[in-house]
Design a protein around this motif. Structure first.
Motif, PDB file in Angstrom:
ATOM      1  N   ILE A  54       0.869  -1.189   0.000  1.00  0.00           N
ATOM      2  CA  ILE A  54       0.000   0.000   0.000  1.00  0.00           C
ATOM      3  C   ILE A  54       0.901   1.232   0.000  1.00  0.00           C
ATOM      4  O   ILE A  54       1.807   1.346   0.832  1.00  0.00           O
ATOM      5  CB  ILE A  54      -0.938   0.017   1.225  1.00  0.00           C
ATOM      6  CG1 ILE A  54      -1.896  -1.172   1.181  1.00  0.00           C
ATOM      7  CG2 ILE A  54      -1.720   1.331   1.288  1.00  0.00           C
ATOM      8  CD1 ILE A  54      -2.863  -1.258   2.346  1.00  0.00           C
ATOM      9  N   CYS A  59      -2.452   7.029  -0.187  1.00  0.00           N
ATOM     10  CA  CYS A  59      -3.603   6.486   0.562  1.00  0.00           C
ATOM     11  C   CYS A  59      -4.359   7.605   1.285  1.00  0.00           C
ATOM     12  O   CYS A  59      -3.751   8.476   1.901  1.00  0.00           O
ATOM     13  CB  CYS A  59      -3.098   5.452   1.563  1.00  0.00           C
ATOM     14  SG  CYS A  59      -4.371   4.854   2.676  1.00  0.00           S
ATOM     15  N   LYS A  60      -5.710   7.564   1.188  1.00  0.00           N
ATOM     16  CA  LYS A  60      -6.540   8.596   1.831  1.00  0.00           C
ATOM     17  C   LYS A  60      -6.846   8.246   3.283  1.00  0.00           C
ATOM     18  O   LYS A  60      -7.569   8.978   3.964  1.00  0.00           O
ATOM     19  CB  LYS A  60      -7.852   8.792   1.059  1.00  0.00           C
ATOM     20  CG  LYS A  60      -7.672   9.248  -0.360  1.00  0.00           C
ATOM     21  CD  LYS A  60      -7.241  10.688  -0.440  1.00  0.00           C
ATOM     22  CE  LYS A  60      -6.968  11.108  -1.875  1.00  0.00           C
ATOM     23  NZ  LYS A  60      -6.100  12.264  -1.975  1.00  0.00           N
ATOM     24  N   GLY A  61      -6.364   7.105   3.700  1.00  0.00           N
ATOM     25  CA  GLY A  61      -6.423   6.661   5.094  1.00  0.00           C
ATOM     26  C   GLY A  61      -7.652   7.026   5.899  1.00  0.00           C
ATOM     27  O   GLY A  61      -8.738   6.494   5.675  1.00  0.00           O
ATOM     28  N   CYS A  64     -11.080   7.384   4.509  1.00  0.00           N
ATOM     29  CA  CYS A  64     -11.517   6.307   3.605  1.00  0.00           C
ATOM     30  C   CYS A  64     -11.687   4.955   4.335  1.00  0.00           C
ATOM     31  O   CYS A  64     -12.793   4.587   4.697  1.00  0.00           O
ATOM     32  CB  CYS A  64     -10.506   6.188   2.466  1.00  0.00           C
ATOM     33  SG  CYS A  64     -10.860   4.841   1.359  1.00  0.00           S
ATOM     34  N   LYS A  65     -10.624   4.245   4.544  1.00  0.00           N
ATOM     35  CA  LYS A  65     -10.606   2.931   5.218  1.00  0.00           C
ATOM     36  C   LYS A  65     -11.496   1.886   4.547  1.00  0.00           C
ATOM     37  O   LYS A  65     -11.915   0.917   5.189  1.00  0.00           O
ATOM     38  CB  LYS A  65     -11.025   3.061   6.689  1.00  0.00           C
ATOM     39  CG  LYS A  65     -10.108   3.916   7.544  1.00  0.00           C
ATOM     40  CD  LYS A  65     -10.579   3.826   8.981  1.00  0.00           C
ATOM     41  CE  LYS A  65      -9.941   4.852   9.869  1.00  0.00           C
ATOM     42  NZ  LYS A  65     -10.497   4.879  11.211  1.00  0.00           N
ATOM     43  N   LEU A  66     -11.845   2.106   3.267  1.00  0.00           N
ATOM     44  CA  LEU A  66     -12.749   1.169   2.589  1.00  0.00           C
ATOM     45  C   LEU A  66     -12.123  -0.214   2.416  1.00  0.00           C
ATOM     46  O   LEU A  66     -12.801  -1.242   2.476  1.00  0.00           O
ATOM     47  CB  LEU A  66     -13.148   1.729   1.213  1.00  0.00           C
ATOM     48  CG  LEU A  66     -14.159   2.869   1.237  1.00  0.00           C
ATOM     49  CD1 LEU A  66     -14.327   3.458  -0.145  1.00  0.00           C
ATOM     50  CD2 LEU A  66     -15.494   2.393   1.781  1.00  0.00           C
ATOM     51  N   CYS A  67     -10.816  -0.239   2.186  1.00  0.00           N
ATOM     52  CA  CYS A  67     -10.137  -1.534   1.989  1.00  0.00           C
ATOM     53  C   CYS A  67     -10.245  -2.398   3.248  1.00  0.00           C
ATOM     54  O   CYS A  67     -10.414  -3.618   3.151  1.00  0.00           O
ATOM     55  CB  CYS A  67      -8.674  -1.304   1.618  1.00  0.00           C
ATOM     56  SG  CYS A  67      -7.804  -0.254   2.789  1.00  0.00           S
ATOM     57  N   VAL A  83      -3.000   2.462   7.266  1.00  0.00           N
ATOM     58  CA  VAL A  83      -3.493   1.093   7.040  1.00  0.00           C
ATOM     59  C   VAL A  83      -2.305   0.130   7.141  1.00  0.00           C
ATOM     60  O   VAL A  83      -1.289   0.308   6.476  1.00  0.00           O
ATOM     61  CB  VAL A  83      -4.151   0.952   5.642  1.00  0.00           C
ATOM     62  CG1 VAL A  83      -4.680  -0.469   5.441  1.00  0.00           C
ATOM     63  CG2 VAL A  83      -5.253   1.971   5.451  1.00  0.00           C
ATOM     64  N   ASN A  99     -12.221  -1.897  -4.092  1.00  0.00           N
ATOM     65  CA  ASN A  99     -12.889  -0.871  -3.293  1.00  0.00           C
ATOM     66  C   ASN A  99     -12.052   0.384  -3.058  1.00  0.00           C
ATOM     67  O   ASN A  99     -12.549   1.360  -2.500  1.00  0.00           O
ATOM     68  CB  ASN A  99     -13.289  -1.459  -1.935  1.00  0.00           C
ATOM     69  CG  ASN A  99     -14.445  -2.414  -2.064  1.00  0.00           C
ATOM     70  OD1 ASN A  99     -15.594  -1.996  -2.081  1.00  0.00           O
ATOM     71  ND2 ASN A  99     -14.159  -3.690  -2.214  1.00  0.00           N
ATOM     72  N   CYS A 100     -10.806   0.345  -3.458  1.00  0.00           N
ATOM     73  CA  CYS A 100      -9.916   1.487  -3.194  1.00  0.00           C
ATOM     74  C   CYS A 100     -10.288   2.677  -4.074  1.00  0.00           C
ATOM     75  O   CYS A 100     -10.552   2.527  -5.269  1.00  0.00           O
ATOM     76  CB  CYS A 100      -8.464   1.077  -3.431  1.00  0.00           C
ATOM     77  SG  CYS A 100      -7.310   2.387  -2.969  1.00  0.00           S
ATOM     78  N   ILE A 101     -10.280   3.873  -3.467  1.00  0.00           N
ATOM     79  CA  ILE A 101     -10.679   5.073  -4.207  1.00  0.00           C
ATOM     80  C   ILE A 101      -9.504   5.722  -4.941  1.00  0.00           C
ATOM     81  O   ILE A 101      -9.681   6.696  -5.662  1.00  0.00           O
ATOM     82  CB  ILE A 101     -11.357   6.108  -3.267  1.00  0.00           C
ATOM     83  CG1 ILE A 101     -10.424   6.466  -2.103  1.00  0.00           C
ATOM     84  CG2 ILE A 101     -12.688   5.593  -2.762  1.00  0.00           C
ATOM     85  CD1 ILE A 101     -10.922   7.639  -1.258  1.00  0.00           C
ATOM     86  N   VAL A 102      -8.310   5.185  -4.745  1.00  0.00           N
ATOM     87  CA  VAL A 102      -7.123   5.759  -5.394  1.00  0.00           C
ATOM     88  C   VAL A 102      -6.455   4.696  -6.281  1.00  0.00           C
ATOM     89  O   VAL A 102      -6.042   3.644  -5.785  1.00  0.00           O
ATOM     90  CB  VAL A 102      -6.099   6.261  -4.341  1.00  0.00           C
ATOM     91  CG1 VAL A 102      -4.906   6.923  -5.018  1.00  0.00           C
ATOM     92  CG2 VAL A 102      -6.748   7.191  -3.348  1.00  0.00           C
ATOM     93  N   CYS A 105      -2.808   2.700  -5.621  1.00  0.00           N
ATOM     94  CA  CYS A 105      -2.434   2.853  -4.207  1.00  0.00           C
ATOM     95  C   CYS A 105      -2.091   1.479  -3.622  1.00  0.00           C
ATOM     96  O   CYS A 105      -1.053   1.295  -3.014  1.00  0.00           O
ATOM     97  CB  CYS A 105      -3.591   3.502  -3.448  1.00  0.00           C
ATOM     98  SG  CYS A 105      -3.232   3.730  -1.716  1.00  0.00           S
ATOM     99  N   ILE A 106      -2.976   0.497  -3.864  1.00  0.00           N
ATOM    100  CA  ILE A 106      -2.693  -0.876  -3.437  1.00  0.00           C
ATOM    101  C   ILE A 106      -2.184  -1.632  -4.660  1.00  0.00           C
ATOM    102  O   ILE A 106      -2.764  -1.526  -5.743  1.00  0.00           O
ATOM    103  CB  ILE A 106      -3.960  -1.581  -2.893  1.00  0.00           C
ATOM    104  CG1 ILE A 106      -4.633  -0.731  -1.814  1.00  0.00           C
ATOM    105  CG2 ILE A 106      -3.623  -2.967  -2.339  1.00  0.00           C
ATOM    106  CD1 ILE A 106      -5.960  -1.275  -1.328  1.00  0.00           C
TER     107      ILE A 106
HETATM  108  S1  SF4 Z   1      -9.173   2.007   0.180  1.00  0.00           S
HETATM  109 FE1  SF4 Z   1      -7.251   2.799  -0.707  1.00  0.00          FE
HETATM  110  S2  SF4 Z   1      -7.250   4.967  -0.211  1.00  0.00           S
HETATM  111 FE2  SF4 Z   1      -8.766   4.012   1.097  1.00  0.00          FE
HETATM  112  S3  SF4 Z   1      -7.700   3.568   2.990  1.00  0.00           S
HETATM  113 FE3  SF4 Z   1      -7.559   1.737   1.715  1.00  0.00          FE
HETATM  114  S4  SF4 Z   1      -5.641   1.948   0.566  1.00  0.00           S
HETATM  115 FE4  SF4 Z   1      -6.130   3.954   1.425  1.00  0.00          FE
END
Ligand code: SF4
Ligand code: SF4
Length: 159
Positions: A54, A59-61, A64-67, A83, A99-102, A105-106
């Protein structure tokens, strides 16, 4: 004059063997640890190896936290403002990337039993990859269920 005995050259082959043994032992221990952690979750491993990273810079951390919510094995967690990953729990399923918004990023790399390696870091790439896998499986299934034209011809000829 006294002749000094020649220094014996180190045996490089034994170094390689020790290194190999250490690597194999570490891999076996890792596999056993993963099996013990994943067994209570009833999750089957599809990949022989993999890697997940990651990018903390993109990361929007906190917002976000969607992951973390999407991960089926709880391999992702929130700690000290970022994360974290428990690598031994990651089965490289790709749900976090989906599910990541960026984008990018992952990042995931995973290797199948047939040696095929897959890399993806965007939801779009993951969806395309899954479509390809499903299409291939459908094709294989059709081939299993319906006999090939040659088989029909053979059957017809014998009557
Ligand atoms: S979904 Fe992506 S942007 Fe959001 S917290 Fe997880 S790694 Fe960061
Ligand atoms: S790849 Fe799957 S198991 Fe691994 S961290 Fe992402 S969601 Fe969790």
């Amino acid at each position: 004059m006294k002749v000094m005995p020649k220094k014996k050259k180190p045996d490089k082959s034994s170094d390689v063997n020790i290194f190999q043994i250490l690597t194999e032992t570490a891999e076996k221990e890792k596999k056993k640890r993963r099996e013990e952690l994943l067994a209570p979750l009833g999750i089957k491993e599809f990949f022989v190896e993999g890697k997940i990273t990651i990018d903390k810079r993109t990361c929007k951390g906190l917002e976000c936290k969607l992951c973390i919510k999407a991960c089926p094995t709880n391999a992702l967690f929130w700690k000290s403002g970022e994360v974290g990953i428990t690598e031994d729990l990651c089965i490289y399923c790709g749900s976090c990337i989906l599910n990541c918004i960026v984008d990018d990023c992952i990042k995931i790399m995973r290797k199948r039993q047939n040696g095929q390696t897959e890399r993806f870091s965007k939801p779009k790439d993951f969806v395309t990859l899954q479509h390809g896998i499903c299409a291939r499986k459908r094709f294989e299934r059709i081939n299993d269920v319906f006999p090939k034209p040659e088989t029909y011809l053979e059957k017809y000829k014998s009557k």
